[in-house]
Scaffold this motif. Structure first.
Motif, short mmCIF file in Angstrom:
data_model
loop_
_atom_site.label_atom_id
_atom_site.label_comp_id
_atom_site.label_asym_id
_atom_site.label_seq_id
_atom_site.Cartn_x
_atom_site.Cartn_y
_atom_site.Cartn_z
N ILE A 23 0.96 -1.20 -0.07
CA ILE A 23 0.01 -0.13 0.05
C ILE A 23 0.86 1.19 -0.07
O ILE A 23 0.71 2.21 -0.87
N VAL A 24 1.81 1.30 0.86
CA VAL A 24 2.75 2.44 0.93
C VAL A 24 3.43 2.66 -0.35
O VAL A 24 3.65 3.64 -0.61
N SER A 25 4.22 1.46 -0.94
CA SER A 25 4.74 1.72 -2.14
C SER A 25 3.74 2.12 -3.14
O SER A 25 4.34 2.84 -4.17
N ALA A 26 2.73 1.66 -3.22
CA ALA A 26 1.61 2.10 -4.36
C ALA A 26 1.32 3.64 -4.17
O ALA A 26 1.22 4.25 -5.13
N ALA A 27 1.06 3.97 -3.00
CA ALA A 27 0.85 5.29 -2.93
C ALA A 27 2.05 6.24 -3.15
O ALA A 27 2.01 7.34 -3.59
N GLY A 163 4.08 5.37 5.55
CA GLY A 163 3.78 4.41 6.54
C GLY A 163 3.09 4.98 7.72
O GLY A 163 2.27 4.13 8.23
N PHE A 164 3.72 6.01 8.31
CA PHE A 164 3.25 6.54 9.62
C PHE A 164 1.67 6.99 9.55
O PHE A 164 1.06 6.74 10.36
N VAL A 165 1.68 7.74 8.21
CA VAL A 165 0.20 8.18 7.97
C VAL A 165 -0.85 7.04 7.85
O VAL A 165 -1.80 7.20 8.36
N LEU A 166 -0.60 6.18 7.19
CA LEU A 166 -1.37 4.87 7.01
C LEU A 166 -1.45 4.11 8.34
O LEU A 166 -2.95 3.68 8.55
N ALA A 273 8.39 -0.89 9.53
CA ALA A 273 8.38 -2.05 8.88
C ALA A 273 8.10 -1.84 7.19
O ALA A 273 8.38 -2.51 6.48
N ALA A 274 7.36 -0.54 6.97
CA ALA A 274 6.92 -0.32 5.61
C ALA A 274 8.21 0.05 4.94
O ALA A 274 8.10 0.03 3.66
#
Length: 318
Positions: A23-27, A163-166, A273-274
């Motif tokens: 998800i983070v990479s796609a964002a 990642g933190f925002v997610l 981790a992200a």
């Protein structure tokens, strides 16, 4: 030991990290595509390598314009750069293999920041025009390697921030997740089953290679939906429960402090981790699943007592 609940909890958490990383990479890829971050980074790198006027002419060269629909491609092959630069600064010398003419053209360059490197590369080529072109390619590749290193560091920072925002928006708290999985065998079994199915497939990608912005948005929404379908203890609303946020029950700052106390460390762990990326977690997931599938080592079959040599009795000789 291999089928223990601890290993299942680890598999579940790694699988969640895999989805979060996707998800983070796609964002991040979506943001980079919307703001043309790669093209902008390449443009800044080329401006550090060449004088601004020459860099603009190189970008306006037909060989470069043909690489992208926009005027700022995200990637320039080194051979294309060498040919475009020769054509821009050396004119006909870029096409006529005459060493004397090439030296004369370089001598006419007024900017020493470009003239001196070209002289050095030409001297190192020892009069070989093809080798000079190869030196230009190496010069460009070395510069782009430094630019790529800077961009990767920026991406790492961006991945941690996203990642933190997610983790906050979806309330993906690693500590809460691990605690819930360790006590809920049904949830743990369901998550391990999904993880094993994912491990059997090909390595997942944040978005298809060369995907358009629309396709990147679809890939992002699909991965978020996949995470949501797992019925994990994430989000701000539990099954059949009211919002877990204490706002309204406590003063604003007291409620905010309560949330931070309960979730901040778990969010930070998720964000870190992200940054490791989906390939790392997919590889680790496969290792854990293989260990779990191996099961316990079969016990050695006891030998027949008759086959076991008996110790000689006292007094017996050889």
């Amino acid at each position: 030991m291999f089928n223990s609940g601890i290993l299942d909890v680890a598999i579940g958490i790694v699988f969640v990290y895999l989805l979060v990383s996707l998800i983070v990479s796609a964002a991040n890829e979506l943001v980079a595509a919307l703001f043309k971050m790669r093209g902008r980074n390449l443009w800044l790198g080329l401006n550090n390598l060449l004088p601004a006027e020459v860099a603009k002419k190189v970008y306006d060269h037909p060989l470069i314009i043909g690489l992208s629909a926009s005027n700022r491609p995200s990637y320039i092959p080194s051979r294309t750069f060498a040919l475009a630069l020769l054509d821009v600064v050396c004119g006909e010398s870029g096409r006529i293999n005459q060493l004397r003419s090439l030296k004369a053209r370089i001598a006419q360059i007024k900017d020493p920041a470009l003239q001196r490197p070209l002289y050095l590369l030409l001297d190192e080529a020892k009069g070989d025009i093809d080798r000079f072109k190869m030196n230009l390619e190496i010069w460009f590749n070395d510069a782009m390697a430094r630019v790529g290193g800077v961009y990767k560091r920026k991406v790492q920072y961006a991945l941690f921030f996203l990642g933190f925002v997610l983790a906050i928006v979806l309330n993906v708290d690693t500590i809460v997740l691990a605690n819930q999985l360790s006590h809920d065998s049904a949830l743990r079994a369901a998550l391990v089953s999904n993880a094993e199915a994912a491990a059997k497939g090909p390595p997942p990608a944040a978005s298809p290679a060369g995907a358009t912005i629309s396709e990147k948005e679809t890939a992002l929404a699909s991965t978020i939906s996949q995470l949501d379908k797992l019925s994990l203890p994430i989000g701000w609303r539990g099954p059949g429960e009211n919002l877990t946020l204490p706002f309204g029950r406590l003063p604003f700052f007291a409620a905010l402090w309560d949330v931070l106390q309960r979730h901040f460390v778990g969010w930070i762990i998720t964000a870190f981790a992200a940054t490791l990326g989906a390939p790392f977690w997919f590889d680790l997931l496969n290792r854990f699943v293989n260990i779990r599938s191996a099961g316990k080592a079969p016990e050695e079959k006891p030998k027949d007592p008759k086959e076991v040599p008996q110790p000689s009795e006292p007094g017996q000789g050889k």
